[in-house]
Design a protein around this motif. Sequence first.
Motif, PDB file in Angstrom:
ATOM      1  N   TYR A  18      -1.680   0.090 -12.424  1.00 47.54           N
ATOM      2  CA  TYR A  18      -1.178  -1.256 -12.337  1.00 47.54           C
ATOM      3  C   TYR A  18      -1.916  -1.692 -11.080  1.00 47.54           C
ATOM      4  O   TYR A  18      -1.929  -1.243 -10.059  1.00 47.54           O
ATOM      5  CB  TYR A  18       0.179  -1.219 -12.156  1.00 47.54           C
ATOM      6  CG  TYR A  18       0.890  -2.343 -11.936  1.00 47.54           C
ATOM      7  CD1 TYR A  18       1.144  -3.331 -13.201  1.00 47.54           C
ATOM      8  CD2 TYR A  18       1.256  -2.976 -10.860  1.00 47.54           C
ATOM      9  CE1 TYR A  18       1.607  -4.637 -12.878  1.00 47.54           C
ATOM     10  CE2 TYR A  18       1.991  -4.197 -10.710  1.00 47.54           C
ATOM     11  CZ  TYR A  18       1.953  -4.941 -11.925  1.00 47.54           C
ATOM     12  OH  TYR A  18       2.325  -6.224 -11.682  1.00 47.54           O
ATOM     13  N   PHE A  20      -1.557  -3.478  -8.436  1.00 47.74           N
ATOM     14  CA  PHE A  20      -0.834  -3.982  -7.287  1.00 47.74           C
ATOM     15  C   PHE A  20      -1.236  -5.160  -6.411  1.00 47.74           C
ATOM     16  O   PHE A  20      -0.452  -6.173  -5.974  1.00 47.74           O
ATOM     17  CB  PHE A  20      -0.103  -2.807  -6.489  1.00 47.74           C
ATOM     18  CG  PHE A  20       0.890  -1.905  -7.140  1.00 47.74           C
ATOM     19  CD1 PHE A  20       1.990  -2.148  -7.310  1.00 47.74           C
ATOM     20  CD2 PHE A  20       0.174  -0.483  -7.749  1.00 47.74           C
ATOM     21  CE1 PHE A  20       2.748  -1.098  -7.928  1.00 47.74           C
ATOM     22  CE2 PHE A  20       0.992   0.148  -8.351  1.00 47.74           C
ATOM     23  CZ  PHE A  20       2.227  -0.104  -8.558  1.00 47.74           C
ATOM     24  N   ARG A  24      -0.456  -9.334  -5.708  1.00 51.22           N
ATOM     25  CA  ARG A  24       0.229  -9.209  -4.410  1.00 51.22           C
ATOM     26  C   ARG A  24       0.787 -10.551  -3.994  1.00 51.22           C
ATOM     27  O   ARG A  24       1.736 -10.499  -3.092  1.00 51.22           O
ATOM     28  CB  ARG A  24      -0.855  -8.886  -3.171  1.00 51.22           C
ATOM     29  CG  ARG A  24      -2.090  -9.626  -3.017  1.00 51.22           C
ATOM     30  CD  ARG A  24      -3.173  -9.168  -2.143  1.00 51.22           C
ATOM     31  NE  ARG A  24      -4.348  -9.974  -1.876  1.00 51.22           N
ATOM     32  CZ  ARG A  24      -5.461  -9.991  -2.620  1.00 51.22           C
ATOM     33  NH1 ARG A  24      -5.327  -9.268  -3.693  1.00 51.22           N
ATOM     34  NH2 ARG A  24      -6.416 -10.758  -2.465  1.00 51.22           N
ATOM     35  N   TRP A  27       4.260 -10.410  -5.042  1.00 51.16           N
ATOM     36  CA  TRP A  27       5.156  -9.468  -4.324  1.00 51.16           C
ATOM     37  C   TRP A  27       5.109 -10.154  -2.757  1.00 51.16           C
ATOM     38  O   TRP A  27       6.417 -10.020  -2.486  1.00 51.16           O
ATOM     39  CB  TRP A  27       4.469  -8.088  -4.112  1.00 51.16           C
ATOM     40  CG  TRP A  27       4.014  -7.473  -5.422  1.00 51.16           C
ATOM     41  CD1 TRP A  27       2.849  -7.073  -5.907  1.00 51.16           C
ATOM     42  CD2 TRP A  27       4.984  -7.317  -6.726  1.00 51.16           C
ATOM     43  NE1 TRP A  27       2.729  -6.743  -7.100  1.00 51.16           N
ATOM     44  CE2 TRP A  27       4.057  -6.784  -7.745  1.00 51.16           C
ATOM     45  CE3 TRP A  27       6.381  -7.714  -7.015  1.00 51.16           C
ATOM     46  CZ2 TRP A  27       4.723  -6.498  -8.953  1.00 51.16           C
ATOM     47  CZ3 TRP A  27       6.969  -7.219  -8.079  1.00 51.16           C
ATOM     48  CH2 TRP A  27       5.862  -6.804  -8.937  1.00 51.16           C
ATOM     49  N   ASN A 235      -5.854  -0.105  -4.277  1.00 57.02           N
ATOM     50  CA  ASN A 235      -4.964  -0.060  -5.544  1.00 57.02           C
ATOM     51  C   ASN A 235      -5.050   1.397  -6.120  1.00 57.02           C
ATOM     52  O   ASN A 235      -3.914   1.696  -6.728  1.00 57.02           O
ATOM     53  CB  ASN A 235      -5.585  -1.238  -6.603  1.00 57.02           C
ATOM     54  CG  ASN A 235      -4.441  -1.436  -7.627  1.00 57.02           C
ATOM     55  OD1 ASN A 235      -3.492  -2.009  -7.275  1.00 57.02           O
ATOM     56  ND2 ASN A 235      -4.830  -1.035  -8.820  1.00 57.02           N
ATOM     57  N   ASN A 239      -1.500   3.727  -6.888  1.00 62.20           N
ATOM     58  CA  ASN A 239      -1.251   4.294  -8.087  1.00 62.20           C
ATOM     59  C   ASN A 239      -1.408   5.755  -7.917  1.00 62.20           C
ATOM     60  O   ASN A 239      -0.435   6.637  -8.595  1.00 62.20           O
ATOM     61  CB  ASN A 239      -2.308   3.762  -9.101  1.00 62.20           C
ATOM     62  CG  ASN A 239      -2.002   2.544  -9.529  1.00 62.20           C
ATOM     63  OD1 ASN A 239      -1.152   2.405 -10.483  1.00 62.20           O
ATOM     64  ND2 ASN A 239      -2.640   1.679  -8.697  1.00 62.20           N
ATOM     65  N   LEU A 242       1.926   6.828  -6.192  1.00 61.69           N
ATOM     66  CA  LEU A 242       3.203   6.002  -6.822  1.00 61.69           C
ATOM     67  C   LEU A 242       4.144   7.013  -7.316  1.00 61.69           C
ATOM     68  O   LEU A 242       5.405   6.753  -6.793  1.00 61.69           O
ATOM     69  CB  LEU A 242       2.787   5.250  -8.038  1.00 61.69           C
ATOM     70  CG  LEU A 242       3.937   4.353  -8.455  1.00 61.69           C
ATOM     71  CD1 LEU A 242       4.417   3.370  -7.621  1.00 61.69           C
ATOM     72  CD2 LEU A 242       3.489   3.489  -9.738  1.00 61.69           C
ATOM     73  N   TYR A 288       9.829  -0.280  -1.202  1.00 66.22           N
ATOM     74  CA  TYR A 288       9.376  -1.321  -1.776  1.00 66.22           C
ATOM     75  C   TYR A 288       8.309  -1.768  -1.039  1.00 66.22           C
ATOM     76  O   TYR A 288       6.966  -2.054  -1.437  1.00 66.22           O
ATOM     77  CB  TYR A 288      10.386  -2.639  -2.030  1.00 66.22           C
ATOM     78  CG  TYR A 288       9.947  -3.726  -2.298  1.00 66.22           C
ATOM     79  CD1 TYR A 288       9.506  -4.223  -3.522  1.00 66.22           C
ATOM     80  CD2 TYR A 288       9.694  -4.822  -1.442  1.00 66.22           C
ATOM     81  CE1 TYR A 288       9.049  -5.593  -3.935  1.00 66.22           C
ATOM     82  CE2 TYR A 288       9.194  -5.949  -1.731  1.00 66.22           C
ATOM     83  CZ  TYR A 288       8.801  -6.358  -3.130  1.00 66.22           C
ATOM     84  OH  TYR A 288       8.486  -7.495  -2.999  1.00 66.22           O
ATOM     85  N   ILE A 291       4.891   0.066  -0.936  1.00 62.61           N
ATOM     86  CA  ILE A 291       3.847  -0.204  -2.009  1.00 62.61           C
ATOM     87  C   ILE A 291       3.482  -1.535  -2.106  1.00 62.61           C
ATOM     88  O   ILE A 291       2.130  -1.580  -2.314  1.00 62.61           O
ATOM     89  CB  ILE A 291       4.690   0.193  -3.337  1.00 62.61           C
ATOM     90  CG1 ILE A 291       5.064   1.677  -3.319  1.00 62.61           C
ATOM     91  CG2 ILE A 291       3.889  -0.146  -4.640  1.00 62.61           C
ATOM     92  CD1 ILE A 291       5.866   2.255  -4.403  1.00 62.61           C
ATOM     93  N   PHE A 292       4.431  -2.706  -2.083  1.00 59.36           N
ATOM     94  CA  PHE A 292       4.217  -3.808  -2.386  1.00 59.36           C
ATOM     95  C   PHE A 292       3.632  -4.610  -1.294  1.00 59.36           C
ATOM     96  O   PHE A 292       3.227  -5.862  -1.295  1.00 59.36           O
ATOM     97  CB  PHE A 292       5.535  -4.438  -3.089  1.00 59.36           C
ATOM     98  CG  PHE A 292       5.598  -3.971  -4.454  1.00 59.36           C
ATOM     99  CD1 PHE A 292       4.910  -4.381  -5.480  1.00 59.36           C
ATOM    100  CD2 PHE A 292       6.586  -2.766  -4.578  1.00 59.36           C
ATOM    101  CE1 PHE A 292       5.371  -3.708  -6.949  1.00 59.36           C
ATOM    102  CE2 PHE A 292       6.928  -2.436  -5.657  1.00 59.36           C
ATOM    103  CZ  PHE A 292       6.314  -2.749  -6.834  1.00 59.36           C
TER     104      PHE A 292
END
Length: 370
Positions: A18, A20, A24, A27, A235, A239, A242, A288, A291-292
């Motif tokens: 995915y 991310f 961005r 997010w 990225n 993943n 994750l 959260y 990751i984001f």
Amino acid sequence: MSKLGNLGARLHRGEVSYDFIGHRKLWYGISILITITAIVGLAVRGLNMGIDFQGGAVFTTEKTSVSVSQAEEYAKDASGHDAVVQKLGNGSLRIQIAGMDIKQSNVIKKALADDFKVDEDTITGELVGPSWGDQVADKAWQGLAIFMVLVVIYLAIAFEWRMAIAALVALIHDITITVGVYALVGFEVTPGTVIGLLTILGYSLYDTVVVFDSLKEQTKDLTKQTRFTYSEIANRSINGTLVRSINTTVVALLPVAGLLFIGGGVLGAGTLNDISLSLFVGLAAGAYSSIFIATPLVADLKELEPQIKALKKRVLAKRAQATTEEQLVEARDSDGYDDEPEDAAAAVVGPRNQPATRGRGRGRPSGKRR
């Protein structure tokens, strides 16, 4: 292998992913919105500081059949403030009401005796000053500041300063959201809350460091290749870790959720809410942000470097060239060149320098006989 394990393996190998980093801005926007909501809640409603931080009165009854909820109503009617009531092991009740002085405590004590239908002498009362809570708060702020400084120094040495900045932003993000939730929900802030806030910093940092370690490993010789940009490697790192991050967070959240929703909600052990809410919100926010927020922020900072900028240009130029060549091949194939017989040149009659289309245009097609 389970479906989740199979998904984790495919994510690690890069078979599925995915984007991310590509999303961005979405997010970032969500985080900014949540943070603003938390700050507004903190500014408008403020924190419901417990008796340890603002002082108050503590009343202890003898063994009684009055329930905790009924005692809370009695105390609120008598004082006009919310009270924290605990049922002790011997069947007595401990009632804490913040912000009371000696004169008010005497009035409340008499009102409680009337409500409980007991003699006033059977209820003991004492005043608690806010000095101990102030000392706890001061030490907590000092510990938080020292922790932040040490984290930045360590990450700058072990990884690089950009990752240290990103981790610091993620930690501030997690603390702000957790404190804001306390203000919005109205839970009482106690020393247990402070302990919970300091505890979530380690969990939040753990997930972030796991992703950073994978990113550092995959970008060792990044500028020597022209297949991937830094953001794409970042990225892939997200993943690749994750499923591990999800598993770690879920395992940590399950017992905390038990304390918060079952212990504090169903069973009515309100004192468990002090630490469990801060842990629950902080753990979720930490997963959260790692990751984001943290890794996309590192990618943004790295993309500002001249070497990484040059690498991105080379990668994009190579892909554009490959795309152009592929389009040329597709265009040639679509013109029907491959449909021509291999012996077409041998069937042409006449001098070699005469175009074949000339003879074909005037008469019947060459190479065919009636």
